[in-house]
Design a protein around this motif. Structure first.
Motif, PDB file in Angstrom:
ATOM      1  N   GLY C  70       0.346  -0.889  -0.213  1.00  0.00           N
ATOM      2  CA  GLY C  70      -0.054  -0.137   0.093  1.00  0.00           C
ATOM      3  C   GLY C  70       0.557   0.882  -0.473  1.00  0.00           C
ATOM      4  O   GLY C  70       2.261   1.276   0.411  1.00  0.00           O
ATOM      5  N   VAL C  71       0.216   2.788  -0.522  1.00  0.00           N
ATOM      6  CA  VAL C  71       0.902   3.896  -0.220  1.00  0.00           C
ATOM      7  C   VAL C  71       0.223   4.890   0.372  1.00  0.00           C
ATOM      8  O   VAL C  71      -1.094   4.554   0.589  1.00  0.00           O
ATOM      9  N   THR C  72       0.735   5.406   1.335  1.00  0.00           N
ATOM     10  CA  THR C  72       0.676   6.472   2.180  1.00  0.00           C
ATOM     11  C   THR C  72       1.092   8.173   1.557  1.00  0.00           C
ATOM     12  O   THR C  72       2.401   7.699   1.977  1.00  0.00           O
ATOM     13  N   LEU C  73      -0.133   8.774   1.539  1.00  0.00           N
ATOM     14  CA  LEU C  73       0.876  10.037   2.423  1.00  0.00           C
ATOM     15  C   LEU C  73       0.799  10.474   2.827  1.00  0.00           C
ATOM     16  O   LEU C  73      -0.605  11.094   3.383  1.00  0.00           O
ATOM     17  N   GLU C  74       1.548  11.364   3.271  1.00  0.00           N
ATOM     18  CA  GLU C  74       1.566  12.207   5.024  1.00  0.00           C
ATOM     19  C   GLU C  74       1.748  13.626   4.704  1.00  0.00           C
ATOM     20  O   GLU C  74       3.283  13.747   3.988  1.00  0.00           O
ATOM     21  N   GLN C  75       0.742  14.533   4.418  1.00  0.00           N
ATOM     22  CA  GLN C  75       1.256  16.197   4.001  1.00  0.00           C
ATOM     23  C   GLN C  75       1.737  16.302   2.806  1.00  0.00           C
ATOM     24  O   GLN C  75       2.810  17.405   2.631  1.00  0.00           O
ATOM     25  N   GLN C  92      -4.123   7.704   1.771  1.00  0.00           N
ATOM     26  CA  GLN C  92      -3.548   5.449   1.900  1.00  0.00           C
ATOM     27  C   GLN C  92      -4.091   5.009   0.633  1.00  0.00           C
ATOM     28  O   GLN C  92      -5.240   5.946   0.387  1.00  0.00           O
ATOM     29  N   PHE C  93      -3.759   5.081  -0.014  1.00  0.00           N
ATOM     30  CA  PHE C  93      -4.228   3.646  -1.148  1.00  0.00           C
ATOM     31  C   PHE C  93      -3.782   2.014  -0.071  1.00  0.00           C
ATOM     32  O   PHE C  93      -2.592   1.960  -0.441  1.00  0.00           O
ATOM     33  N   ALA C  94      -4.825   1.467  -0.688  1.00  0.00           N
ATOM     34  CA  ALA C  94      -4.699   0.529   0.017  1.00  0.00           C
ATOM     35  C   ALA C  94      -4.306  -0.830  -0.675  1.00  0.00           C
ATOM     36  O   ALA C  94      -4.621  -0.628  -2.106  1.00  0.00           O
ATOM     37  N   ALA C  95      -3.871  -1.866  -0.196  1.00  0.00           N
ATOM     38  CA  ALA C  95      -2.649  -2.809  -1.165  1.00  0.00           C
ATOM     39  C   ALA C  95      -4.257  -3.492  -2.214  1.00  0.00           C
ATOM     40  O   ALA C  95      -5.169  -4.321  -1.470  1.00  0.00           O
ATOM     41  N   ASN C  96      -3.576  -4.194  -3.068  1.00  0.00           N
ATOM     42  CA  ASN C  96      -4.575  -4.847  -3.787  1.00  0.00           C
ATOM     43  C   ASN C  96      -5.887  -4.033  -4.395  1.00  0.00           C
ATOM     44  O   ASN C  96      -6.419  -4.461  -4.370  1.00  0.00           O
ATOM     45  N   PRO C 232       6.214  -4.275 -10.987  1.00  0.00           N
ATOM     46  CA  PRO C 232       5.705  -3.178 -10.158  1.00  0.00           C
ATOM     47  C   PRO C 232       5.143  -3.369  -8.797  1.00  0.00           C
ATOM     48  O   PRO C 232       3.856  -4.747  -8.584  1.00  0.00           O
ATOM     49  N   GLU C 233       5.537  -3.198  -7.925  1.00  0.00           N
ATOM     50  CA  GLU C 233       4.387  -3.203  -6.534  1.00  0.00           C
ATOM     51  C   GLU C 233       2.733  -2.440  -7.337  1.00  0.00           C
ATOM     52  O   GLU C 233       2.218  -2.810  -6.393  1.00  0.00           O
ATOM     53  N   VAL C 234       2.962  -1.110  -6.857  1.00  0.00           N
ATOM     54  CA  VAL C 234       2.184  -0.592  -7.267  1.00  0.00           C
ATOM     55  C   VAL C 234       1.961   0.289  -8.913  1.00  0.00           C
ATOM     56  O   VAL C 234       3.289   0.499  -9.779  1.00  0.00           O
ATOM     57  N   ILE C 235       0.759   0.231  -9.244  1.00  0.00           N
ATOM     58  CA  ILE C 235       0.601   1.251 -11.114  1.00  0.00           C
ATOM     59  C   ILE C 235       0.148   2.450 -10.703  1.00  0.00           C
ATOM     60  O   ILE C 235      -1.403   2.118 -10.405  1.00  0.00           O
ATOM     61  N   VAL C 263      -1.480  -5.941  -7.995  1.00  0.00           N
ATOM     62  CA  VAL C 263      -0.737  -4.301  -7.823  1.00  0.00           C
ATOM     63  C   VAL C 263      -1.913  -3.962  -6.849  1.00  0.00           C
ATOM     64  O   VAL C 263      -3.329  -3.914  -7.463  1.00  0.00           O
ATOM     65  N   THR C 264      -1.039  -3.367  -6.445  1.00  0.00           N
ATOM     66  CA  THR C 264      -2.169  -1.788  -5.957  1.00  0.00           C
ATOM     67  C   THR C 264      -2.185  -0.436  -7.484  1.00  0.00           C
ATOM     68  O   THR C 264      -1.577  -0.184  -7.698  1.00  0.00           O
ATOM     69  N   ILE C 265      -3.536  -0.601  -7.183  1.00  0.00           N
ATOM     70  CA  ILE C 265      -3.364   0.421  -8.523  1.00  0.00           C
ATOM     71  C   ILE C 265      -4.119   1.995  -8.193  1.00  0.00           C
ATOM     72  O   ILE C 265      -4.856   2.315  -7.458  1.00  0.00           O
ATOM     73  N   VAL C 266      -3.527   2.958  -8.567  1.00  0.00           N
ATOM     74  CA  VAL C 266      -4.113   3.732  -8.499  1.00  0.00           C
ATOM     75  C   VAL C 266      -4.647   5.498  -9.781  1.00  0.00           C
ATOM     76  O   VAL C 266      -3.711   5.057 -10.402  1.00  0.00           O
TER      77      VAL C 266
END
Lengths: 343, 301, 317
Positions: C70-75, C92-96, C232-235, C263-266
């Motif tokens: 997963g990916v998390t953005l902080e400030q 927060q972007f949840a995994a998968n 990749p882990e995230v796309i 993968v996690t997708i945004v």
């Protein structure tokens, strides 16, 4: 090289050894050095040139050198004035003859000629740049000069009341022929720049004029030319710079008169020509004087070219505010100008 | 014809919409002048080509290309020789000059586009490249003379002429390479970087291959220019008569050979000069044509 | 903008059977017919009966599901020179899972995802502040190499841009070659990537043809395959379908459904119907700020913030 593991957290995936950053660093460093080399080169060039010119300049003083009116190696007096005057007269003659013709050709190919003729005509004018300088000299002295001699003499006789132009005996290497051939040599570059500038005129301008009921010429006069003024002037100045620096053709065609040029159809001399002619056998102070002539030539072309580029850039910015697609286009314009004419 | 609202007659209407004769005259005059100017611009080319062919072809023969000039200026044309050493010398020196100027030139262009961009340093570099573009060719010869002849207390040499020529080629290569590199779409660079490519790989594997045809065009044009230059060679490579493959000694070249022959009183020598001139122009034209053909294959121009 | 999209409540379990047909409601984006059955969600925004268009692309070869990161953005704040484009985003972007970012033009969607794989700083004068955590590691950490970040976080751009000098095979392999994986069976990897992107059947017999010779939709899938080849882990997807026709868009949306198992997708999109179709969660941005984030159904049916409601009901955009 990096972790293939995927079940771990972010860190396993992201760490990379510093060694692999080396090629990037090496490339950047090498290229930066090369770029700096260009600067160093020119500065070094200038410094060495001044160094070699110093003896002559201190012998006569800079102003003495520049303004003395006779280039007299045997007497040890080196006056650059006849050289400068010869250089400037032939170059300005080239401008006077060449620029109108070049601009006319540019106008024709951009505005007036049928579409399918456009590329062939453009290529034909640009081909003039493919002819090397020495061939221009050869052609000038063995073909053009003899052919025009009669006409020149006729002009000189008819205009004998006009100072400088008339009243003398036409020699075979002479000032006028040099200017004429130089005009032909600068045609490609002035024409190329004019053409590029004219083609960036947005069509709305043209359409506005035509929509008002203007004739073709009026449209050109109102909508196109004012837009391109700076650019054309810049192109003309680049042509001037080229003419001033031109060596071999001028050497062959201008003669080697050490005195101030007396009349248009007589012999003269130029800064570049004196170096080409005399350097081989010059020694001591004579040689130093030739370096000084070279320095003078360098400064002169620097000034003219600098001014020219200022005009061309100004044209691109003011007359035609840059659009993103123009950035790629003005690149080719200046590129075309430099490459084909090697200015 | 049905009349419009109002009472104007058809002929009055027509005259309202027509151009005054003086305007029409001026338009014709202007167009005529411009056309005449264009023709004037084309005449010299025709004359040069014609005269080159007329005088030059006559000098061409197998002997012309396979014998060296003998330096003899006496009357018999059979004893003056051909231009073999000149052609070979030009090829050798220009090849060496390209080997120097092309890598350096492309390197500087790469730096300008990928790293320097709009920084103050980059602007300075561009300015100096501009300066280099405007330097008269004879000054390059003088510079190399100062540095490599006076400076090293040695004599003329082919490679010194090459270095002078490479200085001449450098700004042309840099300019043309920079223009082409700027035309490579930013999206390609982004894609490569987004895949996780290091910068140098992005440049080497994506940017350069895409820019290649355009850069080859620029290089060929620079080569064509260098092949035709005389002045830088006068005091660096000087000239000699015999064919030489030693770039460390005097070397002949087509432009210098022509230049030397121009002032000769012997008609046969002048004839040879015309033949050499035709050869040189043919060589340069061929390079130009190839350059243009390659430019057509480029996806960027 | 058009009608308010309505979607059904479904569960997100990838193995559940497709739900019954939904009632329709005309929507311009779907006025062209058919949508294939969505493997998992079956959420539909209006749409008439499901017919599989053309040759059904079999669900991409059942590659095993993979636990993503997963990916998390902080400030997170992003700047162009002095101008602040993103103001302190926490997200927060949840995994998968597929998370969609929606919002009007200029709200900073693209800027935000470009900060995730550190492409934002490639623009001269641009920089970012804050933290972006891939699982537990900050990608902006000085010890982390930006090149490695981009291998782990891939990106698909709006305009398909296969490398013009390379063939189809070379394009997909480019990612591997550019990141110099050694001892890798290129052919196998390329085939796997092309299968995952749903392109294998169409190009298997012409791998050596130029990549730019494909249609727009195919080119985009080629770019997706290219990104997938490096595992990749995230796309990140920046409006991947905006340059494509509806059929091609459909194919890619199906692909996204399948890809999220590994993968996690945004995905950034200006097309709200698309967000409703493919995304598990949706985030709404406005003028550089994150306004609201939540399950896609909630965002579109019961948004909490009035600005969100105005946007999804088409009052502006």
């Amino acid at each position: 090289m990096e972790a293939a593991s995927v079940t771990g957290g972010g860190r396993t995936v992201l760490v990379r050894s510093p060694l692999t950053r080396l090629p990037d660093r090496a490339l950047r460093w090498t290229l930066t050095v090369l770029a700096a080399l260009i600067l160093a080169l020119i500065v070094y060039f200038f410094v060495r040139l001044v160094g070699q010119a110093k003896p002559a300049l201190s012998h006569q003083g800079v102003l003495g050198f520049a303004f003395e009116d006779s280039w007299n190696p045997s007497a040890g007096r080196f006056g650059a004035l006849p050289l400068v005057v010869g250089t400037l007269i032939t170059s300005f003659l080239a401008l006077v003859i060449g620029v109108p013709v070049a601009v006319a050709a540019a106008i024709y190919t951009t505005e007036l000629c049928p579409r399918r003729l456009r590329t062939p005509l453009t290529v034909l004018v640009e081909l003039l740049a493919a002819v090397p300088s020495v061939v221009y000299g050869l052609w000038g002295i063995f073909f053009l000069a003899p052919k025009l001699r009669g006409a020149e003499q006729w002009l000189a006789d008819r205009l004998s009341f006009v100072p400088f132009v008339g009243g003398g005996l036409v020699t075979i290497p002479n000032c006028f022929i040099t200017g004429l051939v130089l005009a032909i040599m600068i045609l490609p570059i002035v024409s190329a720049i004019s053409r590029e500038v004219m083609s960036t005129v947005p069509s709305d301008h043209r359409e506005a004029a035509l929509g008002l009921g203007a004739t073709r010429w009026e449209m050109i006069r109102i909508a196109v030319l004012p837009y391109c003024r700076s650019g054309i002037v810049g192109g003309a100045m680049l042509g001037l710079g080229r003419a001033i620096g031109e060596t071999i053709a001028v050497t062959i065609l201008i003669g080697d008169s050490p005195k101030m040029v007396e009349h248009l159809f007589g012999q003269s001399y130029s800064l570049a020509a004196v170096i080409a002619n005399e350097f081989g056998e010059a020694t001591g102070i004579h040689r130093s004087a030739l370096f000084a002539a070279g320095l003078l030539l360098f400064v002169l072309t620097l000034l003219v070219n600098g001014l020219a580029r200022w005009f061309v850039v100004r044209a691109a910015r003011i007359d035609a505010p840059p659009r993103p697609e123009d950035h790629a286009r003005s690149g080719p314009a200046v590129l075309a100008a430099d490459t084909i004419a090697g200015a | 014809m049905s009349g419009p609202v109002g009472s104007a007659s058809p002929s009055e209407l027509l005259s309202r919409f027509s151009i005054s004769p003086s305007r029409r005259r001026r338009d014709r005059l202007a167009r005529g002048t411009i056309g005449a100017g264009t023709v004037l611009a084309l005449i010299p080319l025709v004359l040069i080509v014609y005269y080159l062919l007329e005088k030059g072809l006559g000098a061409w023969s197998t002997d012309f290309f396979t014998t060296d000039p003998t330096g003899s200026t006496f009357f018999k044309s059979s004893s003056i020789g051909g231009i073999k050493s000149a052609v070979l010398g030009t090829i050798e020196m220009v090849a060496l000059a390209s080997a120097i100027a092309v890598p350096i030139g492309i390197g500087v262009a790469l730096w300008l586009v990928e790293y320097g961009r709009d920084s103050a340093f980059a602007k300075t570099v561009r300015f100096f490249v501009d300066v280099l573009t405007g330097v008269p060719s004879i000054l390059f010869g003088l510079f190399i003379y100062i540095v490599l002849v006076i400076g090293t207390h040695s004599s003329y040499a082919g490679y010194k002429g090459s270095i002078a020529l490479s200085l001449l080629m450098l700004p042309v290569v840099i300019r043309s390479a920079e223009v082409i590199l700027l035309l490579v779409p930013g999206g390609l660079r982004e894609s490569a970087l987004a895949l996780g490519a290091p910068r140098w790989k992005m440049i080497a594997r994506v940017v350069l291959p895409t820019a290649l045809p355009g850069m080859v065009t620029g290089v060929l044009l620079a080569v064509a220019r260098a092949a035709g230059e005389t002045a830088p060679l006068l005091f660096t490579a000087a000239s000699t008569h015999g064919t030489s493959f030693n770039l460390g000694g005097f070397m002949n070249s087509l432009p210098v050979q022509i230049y030397n022959d121009v002032t000769s009183p012997t008609a046969a020598v002048v004839n040879r000069a015309w033949g050499a001139a035709l050869t040189l122009v043919t060589l340069i034209l061929a390079l130009n044509v190839i350059a243009r053909l390659i430019a057509r294959r480029s996806r960027l121009t | 903008m058009s009608s308010q999209p309505r979607s059904q409540v479904t569960d997100i379990n990838p193995d559940s059977p497709p739900p019954a047909q939904s009632a329709h409601e005309a929507s311009p984006a779907d006025s062209d017919p058919a949508r294939a059955a969505q493997g998992a969600r079956g959420a539909s925004l209006a749409g008439p009966a499901r017919i599989v268009p053309g040759r059904a692309q079999a669900a991409p070869a059942g590659l095993p599901a993979k636990q993503g990161l997963g990916v998390t953005l902080e400030q997170l704040r992003a700047f162009y020179g002095e101008t602040e484009q993103l103001r302190g985003i926490d997200l927060q972007f949840a995994a998968n899972r597929v998370t969609a970012i929606i919002g009007p033009s200029g709200c900073g969607k693209s800027t935000m995802i470009r900060c995730i794989n550190r492409m934002h700083e490639e623009i001269p004068g641009a920089h970012a502040e804050g933290r972006v955590l891939l699982d537990d590691t900050d990608v902006y950490d000085p010890a982390v190499d930006v090149v490695a970040v981009r291998r782990a976080i891939g990106m698909v751009f709006q305009k398909p841009n296969p490398f013009p000098t390379m063939s189809i095979f070379e394009n997909v392999a480019a990612g591997l070659r550019l990141t110099s994986r050694r001892g890798v069976d290129l052919r196998a990897k390329v085939e796997q990537a092309l299968r995952s992107a749903g392109l294998w059947d169409e190009v298997a017999d012409r791998l050596s043809e130029p990549g730019v010779g494909l249609s727009g939709g195919q080119q985009q899938r080629l770019c997706i395959a290219r990104s997938l080849a490096v595992d990749p882990e995230v796309i990140l997807m920046d409006e991947p379908c905006s340059a494509l026709d509806p059929i091609a868009t459909l194919r890619i949306e199906e692909l996204i459904e399948e890809l999220k198992r590994r993968v996690t997708i945004v995905i950034v999109t200006h097309n709200m119907q698309q967000a409703a179709r493919v995304a598990d969660r949706t985030a709404f941005m406005l003028a550089g700020e994150l306004i609201e984030v939540g399950d896609t159904q909630e965002i579109f049916t019961k948004p909490r913030d009035p600005r969100t409601e105005e946007y999804v009901t088409g009052k502006f955009g």
